[in-house]
Write an enzyme that holds these catalytic residues in place. Structure first.
Site, PDB file in Angstrom:
ATOM      1  N   ARG A 174       0.975  -1.314   0.162  1.00 12.16           N
ATOM      2  CA  ARG A 174       0.092  -0.068   0.029  1.00 12.16           C
ATOM      3  C   ARG A 174       0.866   1.171   0.079  1.00 12.16           C
ATOM      4  O   ARG A 174       0.526   2.486   0.550  1.00 12.16           O
ATOM      5  CB  ARG A 174      -0.803  -0.024   1.222  1.00 12.16           C
ATOM      6  CG  ARG A 174      -1.846  -1.123   1.307  1.00 12.16           C
ATOM      7  CD  ARG A 174      -2.958  -1.266   0.296  1.00 12.16           C
ATOM      8  NE  ARG A 174      -3.350  -2.618   0.520  1.00 12.16           N
ATOM      9  CZ  ARG A 174      -3.030  -3.716   0.114  1.00 12.16           C
ATOM     10  NH1 ARG A 174      -2.091  -3.788  -1.178  1.00 12.16           N
ATOM     11  NH2 ARG A 174      -3.743  -4.945   0.163  1.00 12.16           N
ATOM     12  N   SER A 245     -10.271  -1.304   4.528  1.00 17.26           N
ATOM     13  CA  SER A 245      -9.378  -1.287   5.574  1.00 17.26           C
ATOM     14  C   SER A 245      -8.814   0.027   6.183  1.00 17.26           C
ATOM     15  O   SER A 245      -8.396   0.863   5.345  1.00 17.26           O
ATOM     16  CB  SER A 245      -8.067  -2.353   5.489  1.00 17.26           C
ATOM     17  OG  SER A 245      -8.816  -3.583   5.220  1.00 17.26           O
ATOM     18  N   GLU A 315      -4.061   3.541   6.589  1.00 23.05           N
ATOM     19  CA  GLU A 315      -4.038   3.088   5.280  1.00 23.05           C
ATOM     20  C   GLU A 315      -4.728   4.241   4.634  1.00 23.05           C
ATOM     21  O   GLU A 315      -4.490   4.699   3.140  1.00 23.05           O
ATOM     22  CB  GLU A 315      -4.642   1.700   4.741  1.00 23.05           C
ATOM     23  CG  GLU A 315      -4.525   1.293   3.543  1.00 23.05           C
ATOM     24  CD  GLU A 315      -4.898  -0.064   3.323  1.00 23.05           C
ATOM     25  OE1 GLU A 315      -4.699  -0.948   4.138  1.00 23.05           O
ATOM     26  OE2 GLU A 315      -5.744  -0.106   2.121  1.00 23.05           O
TER      27      GLU A 315
HETATM   28  C1  LIG Z   1     -15.576  -1.921   0.835  1.00 18.67           C
HETATM   29  C2  LIG Z   1     -13.975  -1.675   0.179  1.00 18.67           C
HETATM   30  C3  LIG Z   1     -13.241  -2.361   0.196  1.00 18.67           C
HETATM   31  C4  LIG Z   1     -12.018  -2.232  -0.020  1.00 18.67           C
HETATM   32  N1  LIG Z   1     -10.968  -3.304  -0.546  1.00 18.67           N
HETATM   33  C5  LIG Z   1      -9.690  -3.074  -0.555  1.00 18.67           C
HETATM   34  C6  LIG Z   1      -8.789  -3.916  -1.017  1.00 18.67           C
HETATM   35  O1  LIG Z   1      -9.119  -5.396  -0.742  1.00 18.67           O
HETATM   36  N2  LIG Z   1      -7.584  -3.796  -1.129  1.00 18.67           N
HETATM   37  C7  LIG Z   1      -7.159  -2.521  -1.255  1.00 18.67           C
HETATM   38  O2  LIG Z   1      -6.011  -2.254  -1.396  1.00 18.67           O
HETATM   39  N3  LIG Z   1      -7.909  -1.564  -1.022  1.00 18.67           N
HETATM   40  C8  LIG Z   1      -9.266  -1.750  -0.839  1.00 18.67           C
HETATM   41  N4  LIG Z   1     -10.085  -0.387  -0.504  1.00 18.67           N
HETATM   42  C9  LIG Z   1      -9.816   0.811  -0.486  1.00 18.67           C
HETATM   43  C10 LIG Z   1      -9.564   1.531  -1.757  1.00 18.67           C
HETATM   44  O3  LIG Z   1     -10.885   0.779  -2.696  1.00 18.67           O
HETATM   45  C11 LIG Z   1      -8.410   1.290  -2.795  1.00 18.67           C
HETATM   46  O4  LIG Z   1      -7.304   2.123  -1.887  1.00 18.67           O
HETATM   47  C12 LIG Z   1      -8.771   2.148  -3.948  1.00 18.67           C
HETATM   48  O5  LIG Z   1      -7.267   1.738  -4.704  1.00 18.67           O
HETATM   49  C13 LIG Z   1      -8.937   3.461  -4.031  1.00 18.67           C
HETATM   50  O6  LIG Z   1      -9.014   4.061  -5.215  1.00 18.67           O
HETATM   51  P1  LIG Z   1      -9.858   5.202  -5.606  1.00 18.67           P
HETATM   52  O7  LIG Z   1     -10.113   5.411  -6.904  1.00 18.67           O
HETATM   53  O8  LIG Z   1     -11.269   5.146  -4.907  1.00 18.67           O
HETATM   54  O9  LIG Z   1      -9.063   6.291  -4.783  1.00 18.67           O
HETATM   55  P2  LIG Z   1      -9.444   7.609  -3.961  1.00 18.67           P
HETATM   56  O10 LIG Z   1      -9.928   6.987  -2.814  1.00 18.67           O
HETATM   57  O11 LIG Z   1     -10.201   8.557  -4.709  1.00 18.67           O
HETATM   58  O12 LIG Z   1      -8.103   8.150  -3.725  1.00 18.67           O
HETATM   59  C14 LIG Z   1      -7.118   7.646  -2.970  1.00 18.67           C
HETATM   60  C15 LIG Z   1      -5.710   8.336  -3.086  1.00 18.67           C
HETATM   61  O13 LIG Z   1      -5.142   8.011  -4.266  1.00 18.67           O
HETATM   62  C16 LIG Z   1      -4.927   9.190  -4.867  1.00 18.67           C
HETATM   63  N5  LIG Z   1      -5.260   9.045  -6.368  1.00 18.67           N
HETATM   64  C17 LIG Z   1      -6.625   8.829  -6.915  1.00 18.67           C
HETATM   65  N6  LIG Z   1      -6.461   8.842  -8.253  1.00 18.67           N
HETATM   66  C18 LIG Z   1      -5.029   9.145  -8.404  1.00 18.67           C
HETATM   67  C19 LIG Z   1      -4.431   9.247  -9.716  1.00 18.67           C
HETATM   68  N7  LIG Z   1      -4.873   9.240 -10.926  1.00 18.67           N
HETATM   69  N8  LIG Z   1      -3.279   9.730  -9.867  1.00 18.67           N
HETATM   70  C20 LIG Z   1      -2.473   9.756  -8.375  1.00 18.67           C
HETATM   71  N9  LIG Z   1      -3.088   9.592  -7.230  1.00 18.67           N
HETATM   72  C21 LIG Z   1      -4.444   9.351  -7.423  1.00 18.67           C
HETATM   73  C22 LIG Z   1      -5.659  10.267  -4.210  1.00 18.67           C
HETATM   74  O14 LIG Z   1      -5.158  11.737  -4.223  1.00 18.67           O
HETATM   75  C23 LIG Z   1      -5.685   9.676  -2.899  1.00 18.67           C
HETATM   76  O15 LIG Z   1      -4.509  10.109  -2.106  1.00 18.67           O
HETATM   77  C24 LIG Z   1     -11.593  -1.022  -0.280  1.00 18.67           C
HETATM   78  C25 LIG Z   1     -12.295   0.134  -0.026  1.00 18.67           C
HETATM   79  C26 LIG Z   1     -13.652  -0.183   0.216  1.00 18.67           C
HETATM   80  C27 LIG Z   1     -14.845   0.792   0.420  1.00 18.67           C
END
Ligand SMILES: Cc1cc2nc3c(=O)[nH]c(=O)nc-3n(C[C@H](O)[C@H](O)[C@H](O)COP(=O)(O)OP(=O)(O)OC[C@H]3O[C@@H](n4cnc5c(N)ncnc54)[C@H](O)[C@@H]3O)c2cc1C
Length: 323
Positions: A174, A245, A315
């Site tokens: 992560r 998480s 995280e």
């Molecule tokens: C029900 C649930 C289950 C989940 N399970 C997992 C799992 O199993 N494993 C896991 O790793 N995560 C999990 N997550 C967390 C999350 O889905 C991940 O971290 C995912 O990668 C976030 O993507 P996002 O597009 O929503 O990013 P955001 O939440 O919109 O952003 C997260 C971070 O990434 C940055 N970011 C977003 N887009 C970009 C880009 N294009 N370039 C650079 N930086 C960027 C943002 O600035 C921020 O700092 C879960 C979340 C939920 C709600």
């Protein structure tokens, strides 16, 4: 700066909004407002927007907001909303998959299965965009995003595009940081990222990636996706707003186990609660403020440290001004 003057008489095609509640763009369904938001029409439009942007405008990349807590005082500056846009997805001649940053994990997994590729199934369970998954090195059940990356395409805040490989980054659990940015912009206190201009740890953000998946068979991939989703429904509190998480697993242990052992399951502050179903999830019972969630995060960190000696690291990303 109060206005983005270049929007008024430009040929930009994206959607610009003001005072946007970030509760609509985060899976925790809470948080303050973004002063400005720009959703580009496509990559060219994004580059045009960035090239006209004042150098001092704070900028935040947001995908599905599934790993994000925006404090109740909101965000000064502009959110670049990349979900629902930058959605190109195709097979290249060399068999790699080209996906833009706005492509959701579930779509990527289904696309790979459709083309008889294996190894993308895990993306189906992560409710984020490819951009967010690259930024977080998201993963589950033994697989991680960057294991699949051949190259990424990035853009800096002046709208300059680069193609980079994994060698340009420090990549871990992560954790993704451009080597060039090491030591420059991290602001981490008490295991929580306190601020973010773009990603707090990068001067560039991701707009696309080329991913490689070995040949497999679509039917087994589809079965894999189904099994993985059933496992998640059984173990995660998906009926309430959450951000997955909250804490990273410490080496050789599980944050959920430590939180449960510390007697924190069900612990509530305001409308935020440590999930009864999965102790590493904090759920919004309906009216949680971002402050409720952040206070609960600190409470969990302090209690776990006191009772087990382990310091849990956040995280989820926490950004914005206190309310
Ligand atoms: C029900 C649930 C289950 C989940 N399970 C997992 C799992 O199993 N494993 C896991 O790793 N995560 C999990 N997550 C967390 C999350 O889905 C991940 O971290 C995912 O990668 C976030 O993507 P996002 O597009 O929503 O990013 P955001 O939440 O919109 O952003 C997260 C971070 O990434 C940055 N970011 C977003 N887009 C970009 C880009 N294009 N370039 C650079 N930086 C960027 C943002 O600035 C921020 O700092 C879960 C979340 C939920 C709600």
């Amino acid at each position: 700066m109060t206005e983005l003057q270049h929007l008024a008489n430009s040929s930009l095609r994206g959607t610009f909004s003001r005072d946007v509640p970030m509760s609509k763009h985060t899976s925790w369904r809470t948080g303050g407002t973004a002063e400005r938001m720009y959703k580009p029409a496509d990559l060219d439009d994004l580059l045009g927007f960035l090239r006209g942007l004042p150098a001092d405008e704070p900028l935040y990349a947001v995908g599905l907001g599934s790993n994000l807590l925006v404090r109740d005082g909101g965000l000064r500056g502009t959110v670049l909303l990349l979900h629902g846009t930058l959605s190109a997805l195709h097979l290249e001649m060399d068999g790699s998959v080209y996906a833009e940053a706005g492509v959701p994990g579930a779509k990527l997994a289904r696309f790979a299965a459709l083309h008889d590729l294996r190894g993308a199934e895990f993306f189906a369970g992560i409710p984020g965009t490819l951009g967010g998954m690259l930024a977080m090195n998201a993963g589950c059940y033994g697989s991680e995003t960057w294991e699949r990356v051949l190259r990424v395409q990035t853009v800096n805040r002046r709208g300059v595009v680069h193609v980079r490989t994994a060698e340009d980054y420090e990549i871990g659990y992560r954790h993704v940081m451009r080597i060039e940015d090491r030591g420059s912009r991290i602001e981490e206190r008490e295991g929580v990222f306190q601020s973010s201009i773009l990603d707090p740890r990068s001067s560039e953000f991701f707009v696309a990636a080329w991913l490689h998946f070995p040949a497999g068979d679509g039917e087994s991939a589809r079965q894999g996706i189904k099994a993985l989703l059933s496992k998640r429904i059984a173990s995660q509190p998906l009926n309430l707003p959450n951000a997955g998480s909250v804490f990273r697993n410490p080496p050789g242990d599980h944050a959920a186990r430590l939180i449960e052992q510390s007697g924190l399951k069900g612990k509530q502050i305001g409308g935020a609660q440590v999930s009864e179903k999965h102790a590493n999830f904090i759920v919004n019972l309906g009216a949680a403020t971002a402050a409720d969630i952040e206070n609960l995060i600190h409470e969990v960190q302090a209690t776990v440290e006191r009772k087990t000696g382990v310091s849990l690291q956040c995280e989820v990303r926490i950004i914005g001004e206190a309310g």
